[in-house]
Design an enzyme around this catalytic site. Structure first.
Site, short mmCIF file in Angstrom:
data_model
loop_
_atom_site.label_atom_id
_atom_site.label_comp_id
_atom_site.label_asym_id
_atom_site.label_seq_id
_atom_site.Cartn_x
_atom_site.Cartn_y
_atom_site.Cartn_z
CE LYS A 214 -2.91 3.04 0.67
NZ LYS A 214 -4.13 3.21 -0.37
CB CYS A 268 -3.67 8.79 -0.03
SG CYS A 268 -5.30 8.75 0.68
N1 SAJ Z 1 -1.51 14.93 -8.87
C1 SAJ Z 1 -1.01 15.74 -9.86
N2 SAJ Z 1 -0.51 15.44 -10.99
C2 SAJ Z 1 -0.95 14.24 -11.33
C3 SAJ Z 1 -1.83 13.41 -10.85
C4 SAJ Z 1 -2.11 13.69 -9.46
O1 SAJ Z 1 -0.42 17.00 -9.40
O2 SAJ Z 1 -0.85 13.82 -12.66
C5 SAJ Z 1 -2.03 15.42 -7.80
C6 SAJ Z 1 -3.65 15.83 -7.66
O3 SAJ Z 1 -3.89 16.85 -7.86
C7 SAJ Z 1 -3.77 15.47 -5.96
C8 SAJ Z 1 -2.70 14.43 -5.65
O4 SAJ Z 1 -1.82 14.61 -6.68
O5 SAJ Z 1 -3.43 16.77 -5.27
C9 SAJ Z 1 -3.06 13.17 -5.41
O6 SAJ Z 1 -4.29 12.68 -6.19
P1 SAJ Z 1 -4.49 11.43 -6.81
O7 SAJ Z 1 -5.72 11.62 -7.66
O8 SAJ Z 1 -3.23 10.99 -7.62
O9 SAJ Z 1 -4.69 10.34 -5.73
P2 SAJ Z 1 -5.77 10.23 -4.34
O10 SAJ Z 1 -4.79 10.83 -3.22
O11 SAJ Z 1 -6.95 10.83 -4.64
O12 SAJ Z 1 -5.65 8.61 -4.25
C10 SAJ Z 1 -4.31 8.06 -4.07
C11 SAJ Z 1 -4.75 6.80 -5.26
N3 SAJ Z 1 -3.49 6.20 -5.22
C12 SAJ Z 1 -2.65 5.82 -6.29
O13 SAJ Z 1 -3.31 6.41 -7.52
C13 SAJ Z 1 -1.49 5.28 -6.11
C14 SAJ Z 1 -5.70 5.59 -4.74
O14 SAJ Z 1 -5.83 4.45 -5.59
C15 SAJ Z 1 -5.52 5.33 -3.11
O15 SAJ Z 1 -6.79 4.27 -2.80
C16 SAJ Z 1 -5.71 6.69 -2.37
O16 SAJ Z 1 -4.51 7.68 -2.75
C17 SAJ Z 1 -5.47 6.10 -0.85
O17 SAJ Z 1 -6.66 6.12 -0.27
O18 SAJ Z 1 -4.29 5.95 -0.46
#
Ligand code: SAJ
Length: 414
Positions: A214, A268
């Site tokens: 995880k 996360c």
């Molecule tokens: N972000 C960027 N650029 C990107 C992708 C995301 O700047 O290309 C930023 C987003 O704007 C945001 C942050 O990253 O601020 C995180 O967003 P996210 O959509 O990547 O992820 P979370 O935090 O909403 O959910 C993550 C997911 N983990 C992965 O994709 C590895 C999800 O599957 C997990 O279940 C979740 O964390 C968790 O609960 O751990």
């Protein structure tokens, strides 16, 4: 044939626990959701919800109406216990397991032979072992896997949630699941529960491996976003368009650079990599640096906005978006919110648009920032800072931005 599980108790009715409870209930399991937040419990009892997640209200309402889902402040006896409480970190980026420990302590009195306890909260390696130790201390009349392996009275397992906020209900059912047991039988028992509800596959392993799986998933994403964010700052120095560079590099068959943004938020990805750093501080060099790169991005954006303000006698700045990613209301660890607070502290006036909330969070409200609608902000502002790429913002007619300084941190208006 009797189903593998007829009753379950889910501790923590937040973004993971509540959807999990509702999905289990929708499969015919009698579920009791438990939370220390009285308001959350009361709302769920009425078939309502206290968080924003597509379709969750309908599912919870249906599950409560059929009598399969109820909510209480204290755990009740059940065949399966799922712990889905927050695992924040302290100021020094150390994992704070007080909620997991409190959840374990609260279920100990109602545990019985044949039960399975599953931790879903994101946790440092070794947390499941610690929980089992606590349970054994509180219930000397029962045996646990660290004492009796597969013959234990109570199975203890770790199975991380991996659902994406905004798509939780779909991903909860469709995603594969890693199920780590403190013994092979513990993993198998926990997998039996998930197989009743998920379409994805269950992959069985040890609890310690599942814990690191995880953390690795989120650290992997954090490192990749840090790469994009670092590249975007390099592009600024070289006067190049970062999003064009990323788009063109991604035409290579084995390259997939993520999107630069204002930083990384949510509870996360901005948190979990620190749990790895804390467990292996001398080895986790790249993971730590990625955190620092991503955490440094909001400061960089603030400096960019303040530099733009210097050329205007009375700059009027509008920040669009406070949530950590598009089309949700979640402000946890949001870089957009952090940027807005810092700007509001520096500027005499700040306009803020966030269509998903009714009131500004206290930390921003105190600064005197003004929450207004998109039209009003576009009319009044001379500097528009796009912080969160909500659909409504992406749809803005570009003509309305003419004559304004635009700082688009997401590349949404390119
Ligand atoms: N972000 C960027 N650029 C990107 C992708 C995301 O700047 O290309 C930023 C987003 O704007 C945001 C942050 O990253 O601020 C995180 O967003 P996210 O959509 O990547 O992820 P979370 O935090 O909403 O959910 C993550 C997911 N983990 C992965 O994709 C590895 C999800 O599957 C997990 O279940 C979740 O964390 C968790 O609960 O751990």
């Amino acid at each position: 044939m009797k189903p593998a599980f007829e009753t379950a108790c889910v501790i923590g009715l937040g973004y993971i626990g509540l959807p999990t409870a509702a999905v289990l209930a929708s499969r015919g399991i009698s579920v009791t959701g438990v939370d220390i937040n009285q308001r959350a419990v009361e709302l769920v009892r009425k078939g309502k919800i206290h968080i924003v997640e597509p379709d969750l209200d309908i599912l919870v309402n249906g599950a409560v109406a059929t009598g399969k889902l109820t909510a209480t402040l204290e755990p009740v006896p059940a065949e399966a216990f799922i712990v889905a409480v927050p695992t924040p970190f302290t100021d020094g980026h150390k994992p704070d397991l007080k909620f997991v420990h409190a959840a374990a302590d609260s279920i100990a009195p109602v545990l019985a032979k044949g039960n399975v306890v599953i931790i879903e909260s994101t946790s440092p390696v070794g947390t499941t072992d610690q929980v089992a130790e606590r349970l054994a201390g509180l219930r000397p009349d029962l045996t646990f896997p660290q004492q009796a392996g597969d013959d234990a009275d109570v199975c203890v397992a770790y199975s991380p949630e991996r659902v994406l906020p905004g798509q939780i209900l779909t991903e909860l059912v469709r995603n594969d699941r890693v199920v780590g047991g403190m013994s092979p039988k513990c993993a198998e028992r926990a997998a039996e529960l998930y197989r009743m509800v998920i379409q994805g596959e269950c992959f069985l392993t040890t609890s310690r491996t599942a814990e690191l799986v995880k953390l690795s998933e989120n650290a992997f994403r954090d490192v990749n976003i840090a790469f994009a964010n670092e590249l975007s700052v390099i592009c600024e120095t070289l006067d190049l368009d970062a999003w064009e560079v990323v788009k063109l590099a991604n035409r290579h068959p084995r390259v997939n650079i993520l999107n630069p943004g204002p930083g990384v938020g949510g509870h996360c990805i901005a948190v979990d990599p620190w749990f790895i750093v804390d467990s292996a501080p001398d080895d986790a060099r790249l993971i730590r640096t990625a955190r620092e790169v991503n955490d440094g991005k909001p400061k960089h954006i603030v400096a960019q906005v303040l530099a733009a303000c210097e050329n205007l006698p009375e700059p009027r700045v509008a920040c669009l978006g406070l949530s950590y990613k598009p089309d949700i209301d979640d402000l946890r660890e949001s870089p957009s919110l952090g940027i807005a607070i810092q700007l509001a502290e520096e500027l005499p006036e700040l306009l803020v648009v966030e269509p998903h909330i009714q009131d500004l969070p206290a930390a921003l409200e105190e600064t005197g920032a003004l929450l207004i609608d998109l039209d009003g902000a576009l009319e009044r502002a001379d500097i528009v800072v796009l912080l969160t790429d909500h659909k409504a913002f992406k749809a803005v007619d570009r003509g309305r931005l003419n004559g304004k300084i635009v700082i688009d941190t997401r590349g949404a208006w390119r």
